[in-house]
Design a protein around this motif. Structure first.
Motif, mmCIF file in Angstrom:
data_model
loop_
_atom_site.group_PDB
_atom_site.id
_atom_site.type_symbol
_atom_site.label_atom_id
_atom_site.label_comp_id
_atom_site.label_asym_id
_atom_site.label_seq_id
_atom_site.Cartn_x
_atom_site.Cartn_y
_atom_site.Cartn_z
ATOM 1 N N VAL A 100 -0.369 -2.932 -18.242
ATOM 2 C CA VAL A 100 -0.584 -4.217 -18.912
ATOM 3 C C VAL A 100 0.748 -4.807 -19.350
ATOM 4 O O VAL A 100 0.998 -6.010 -19.188
ATOM 5 N N LEU A 101 1.605 -3.964 -19.916
ATOM 6 C CA LEU A 101 2.916 -4.398 -20.403
ATOM 7 C C LEU A 101 3.951 -3.307 -20.177
ATOM 8 O O LEU A 101 3.691 -2.132 -20.473
ATOM 9 N N PRO A 102 5.145 -3.660 -19.681
ATOM 10 C CA PRO A 102 6.247 -2.700 -19.702
ATOM 11 C C PRO A 102 6.765 -2.609 -21.132
ATOM 12 O O PRO A 102 6.234 -3.273 -22.031
ATOM 13 N N PHE A 103 7.793 -1.824 -21.390
ATOM 14 C CA PHE A 103 8.320 -1.736 -22.742
ATOM 15 C C PHE A 103 8.786 -3.108 -23.225
ATOM 16 O O PHE A 103 9.507 -3.825 -22.529
ATOM 17 N N THR A 104 8.350 -3.470 -24.418
ATOM 18 C CA THR A 104 8.716 -4.765 -24.992
ATOM 19 C C THR A 104 8.884 -4.636 -26.506
ATOM 20 O O THR A 104 8.265 -3.761 -27.131
ATOM 21 N N THR A 105 9.700 -5.510 -27.067
ATOM 22 C CA THR A 105 9.825 -5.594 -28.528
ATOM 23 C C THR A 105 8.999 -6.756 -29.067
ATOM 24 O O THR A 105 8.964 -6.980 -30.282
ATOM 25 N N ASP A 106 8.348 -7.502 -28.162
ATOM 26 C CA ASP A 106 7.536 -8.657 -28.556
ATOM 27 C C ASP A 106 6.156 -8.170 -28.995
ATOM 28 O O ASP A 106 5.236 -8.021 -28.180
ATOM 29 N N LEU A 107 5.996 -7.942 -30.280
ATOM 30 C CA LEU A 107 4.757 -7.359 -30.794
ATOM 31 C C LEU A 107 3.582 -8.332 -30.748
ATOM 32 O O LEU A 107 2.434 -7.911 -30.634
ATOM 33 N N ASP A 108 3.858 -9.625 -30.819
ATOM 34 C CA ASP A 108 2.778 -10.605 -30.660
ATOM 35 C C ASP A 108 2.202 -10.551 -29.250
ATOM 36 O O ASP A 108 1.003 -10.744 -29.041
ATOM 37 N N LYS A 109 3.061 -10.273 -28.279
ATOM 38 C CA LYS A 109 2.594 -10.139 -26.900
ATOM 39 C C LYS A 109 1.706 -8.907 -26.752
ATOM 40 O O LYS A 109 0.693 -8.949 -26.051
ATOM 41 N N TYR A 276 9.784 -6.878 -36.146
ATOM 42 C CA TYR A 276 9.124 -8.118 -35.738
ATOM 43 C C TYR A 276 10.211 -9.162 -35.504
ATOM 44 O O TYR A 276 10.668 -9.832 -36.427
ATOM 45 N N THR A 277 10.661 -9.268 -34.278
ATOM 46 C CA THR A 277 11.743 -10.192 -33.943
ATOM 47 C C THR A 277 11.328 -11.062 -32.776
ATOM 48 O O THR A 277 10.641 -10.609 -31.854
ATOM 49 N N ASN A 278 11.747 -12.328 -32.826
ATOM 50 C CA ASN A 278 11.345 -13.288 -31.799
ATOM 51 C C ASN A 278 12.558 -14.077 -31.301
ATOM 52 O O ASN A 278 12.512 -15.304 -31.157
ATOM 53 N N SER A 279 13.629 -13.366 -31.026
ATOM 54 C CA SER A 279 14.878 -14.031 -30.635
ATOM 55 C C SER A 279 14.779 -14.730 -29.285
ATOM 56 O O SER A 279 15.630 -15.550 -28.957
ATOM 57 N N SER A 280 13.737 -14.440 -28.499
ATOM 58 C CA SER A 280 13.595 -15.108 -27.197
ATOM 59 C C SER A 280 13.137 -16.557 -27.346
ATOM 60 O O SER A 280 13.301 -17.360 -26.430
ATOM 61 N N TRP A 281 12.565 -16.903 -28.547
ATOM 62 C CA TRP A 281 12.089 -18.269 -28.702
ATOM 63 C C TRP A 281 12.364 -18.884 -30.071
ATOM 64 O O TRP A 281 12.233 -20.107 -30.250
ATOM 65 N N ASP A 282 12.785 -18.078 -31.019
ATOM 66 C CA ASP A 282 13.044 -18.573 -32.379
ATOM 67 C C ASP A 282 14.546 -18.664 -32.614
ATOM 68 O O ASP A 282 15.276 -17.673 -32.469
ATOM 69 N N LEU A 283 15.029 -19.834 -32.999
ATOM 70 C CA LEU A 283 16.460 -20.071 -33.151
ATOM 71 C C LEU A 283 17.058 -19.272 -34.312
ATOM 72 O O LEU A 283 18.221 -18.878 -34.260
ATOM 73 N N VAL A 284 16.273 -18.998 -35.339
ATOM 74 C CA VAL A 284 16.772 -18.221 -36.475
ATOM 75 C C VAL A 284 17.053 -16.786 -36.051
ATOM 76 O O VAL A 284 18.144 -16.249 -36.281
ATOM 77 N N ASP A 285 16.070 -16.137 -35.423
ATOM 78 C CA ASP A 285 16.263 -14.760 -34.951
ATOM 79 C C ASP A 285 17.359 -14.685 -33.883
ATOM 80 O O ASP A 285 18.163 -13.754 -33.861
ATOM 81 N N ALA A 286 17.368 -15.674 -32.978
ATOM 82 C CA ALA A 286 18.346 -15.669 -31.889
ATOM 83 C C ALA A 286 19.766 -15.815 -32.427
ATOM 84 O O ALA A 286 20.695 -15.128 -31.978
ATOM 85 N N SER A 287 19.929 -16.687 -33.402
ATOM 86 C CA SER A 287 21.251 -16.886 -34.000
ATOM 87 C C SER A 287 21.702 -15.652 -34.777
ATOM 88 O O SER A 287 22.854 -15.218 -34.693
ATOM 89 N N LYS A 288 20.767 -15.055 -35.506
ATOM 90 C CA LYS A 288 21.069 -13.869 -36.306
ATOM 91 C C LYS A 288 21.461 -12.685 -35.431
ATOM 92 O O LYS A 288 22.363 -11.912 -35.764
ATOM 93 N N SER A 289 20.796 -12.538 -34.289
ATOM 94 C CA SER A 289 21.068 -11.410 -33.395
ATOM 95 C C SER A 289 22.303 -11.649 -32.529
ATOM 96 O O SER A 289 22.796 -10.724 -31.874
ATOM 97 N N GLY A 290 22.781 -12.887 -32.496
ATOM 98 C CA GLY A 290 23.943 -13.207 -31.676
ATOM 99 C C GLY A 290 23.612 -13.463 -30.222
ATOM 100 O O GLY A 290 24.503 -13.578 -29.383
#
Length: 376
Positions: A100-109, A276-290
């Motif tokens: 169903v899913l490979p390894f992911t950090t996207d917990l909402d998915k 719970y991180t959403n750096s693939s679509w959220d600008l706050v998480d993406a900016s924080k993670s670099g």
């Protein structure tokens, strides 16, 4: 005078050699972040509706348990993979198995896919699905990481043409622990070799009541945690091609779980975790993670309210939004600490509850983690 000059030359040579040396100091060497890889293999045959429901509603409690994990003082990254097996809707030539899913950090998915699962009678090939997970996922090569498979079902562990002894041995060879969860009587699970599967793969065997209703304890903090969780969603800045999709998924998973008050509270608490991180679509998480530089984001990829801003205004807006998120998370964390005390006291007054999927995973992960130097 000659001696002084000679001494200066030697000192200069030594200093130059040290400066040019390729040897790195310990301070410059950064340890890689520890990782927990969790592959969940769920039987989706006809009799497993209760199991799937427990997986959906208790995902966030399990995530919160991982939020307490540490190794050498560092919080590990949580990666989740998902398989279903034993479903007649899946091709017979593939063993009625689907990744169903490979390894992911996207917990909402992960939550989205759990809610999409449908049960349908079929043959349950435990040995084969374990083999598929061992060979089909990108497991960490580091012996320091925690790599765990959980397989849950209720038929004989020996079904199918693939011998579970071979696939569990393959798991052990790659440092993967296999934990087995039998949905039914503990003795029956042992008789049908679920216990053997865990023993051979250095894991734990647990029997659960997959049809048991989860005991939920209402706490005075619940309504406020739910309210703050909704406010937390307002601090996400959707950007890029994945922005609308990510935000839509986040809101959909809130709605999916909202009917179960206790599970909803666990989800809102989980959203405060670093897992719970959403750096693939959220600008706050993406900016924080670099992972993104705000000045390099195309204007057309920004939300409408940010398109007229200068680069400095955009940065200031993201910082202010991050600060607001941090404040809301702190409020939820404070309420969660109070809630835990309240629930712990109430639970003492209740009879022992039936073992369920979340408890089985938490207990087994604690045991497996201890072997790899993880604490919870």
């Amino acid at each position: 005078m000659k001696r002084i000059l000679l001494s200066l030359v030697v000192t200069l040579y030594a200093a130059t050699a040290l400066a040019c040396s390729p040897v790195k100091t310990k301070a410059l060497v950064q340890k890689p972040k520890p990782v927990i890889q969790l592959a969940i293999l769920l039987d989706t045959s006809n009799s497993m509706d209760g199991l799937i429901d427990q997986a959906r509603t208790q995902l966030w409690r399990v995530v919160n348990e991982f939020g307490t994990a540490r190794k050498d003082g560092a919080m590990p990254e949580l990666q989740v993979a998902l398989y279903e097996y034993g479903n007649d809707s899946l091709p017979a030539e593939g063993g009625h198995i689907r990744r169903v899913l490979p390894f992911t950090t996207d917990l909402d998915k992960v939550s989205e896919e759990l809610f999409a699962l449908k049960t349908n009678g079929g043959q349950e090939y435990c040995g084969q699905v374990i083999g598929e997970a061992v060979s089909g996922l990108q497991w960490s090569a580091s012996a320091n990481d925690l790599k765990v498979i959980f397989i849950a079902g209720n038929e004989e562990f020996t079904q199918g043409n693939v011998d579970f002894r071979k696939t569990t041995a393959a798991a052990v060879g790659r440092g993967i622990i296999v934990n087995t969860i039998f949905c039914g009587d503990q003795l029956q699970g042992k008789q049908t070799q679920w216990g053997d599967g865990a023993k051979l793969a250095e894991g734990s065997y647990v029997a659960i009541d997959h049809n048991a209703e989860i005991v939920e304890i209402d706490a005075p903090q619940d309504d406020e945690i739910a309210r703050l969780g909704a406010k937390l969603n307002e601090t996400y800045i959707a950007y890029g091609a994945k922005g609308v999709e990510g935000m839509t998924r986040q809101n959909a998973q809130d709605k999916n779980i909202a009917v179960r008050k206790g599970a909803n509270v666990q989800r809102q608490i989980a959203k405060t975790s670093a897992n719970y991180t959403n750096s693939s679509w959220d600008l706050v998480d993406a900016s924080k993670s670099g992972s993104v530089e705000i000045e390099k984001v195309k204007t057309t990829d920004l939300p409408k309210e940010m398109r007229g801003m200068s680069v400095e205004q955009r940065k200031a807006h993201v910082r202010a939004t991050e600060q607001k998120r941090t404040e809301i998370k702190a409020q939820i964390a404070k309420l969660d600490a109070e809630r835990k005390k309240f629930v712990a006291e109430k639970r003492k007054q209740l009879p022992a509850a039936a073992s369920t999927l979340d408890e089985a995973i938490i207990q087994s992960v604690r045991a497996a983690g201890a072997k790899r130097g993880f604490t919870f």
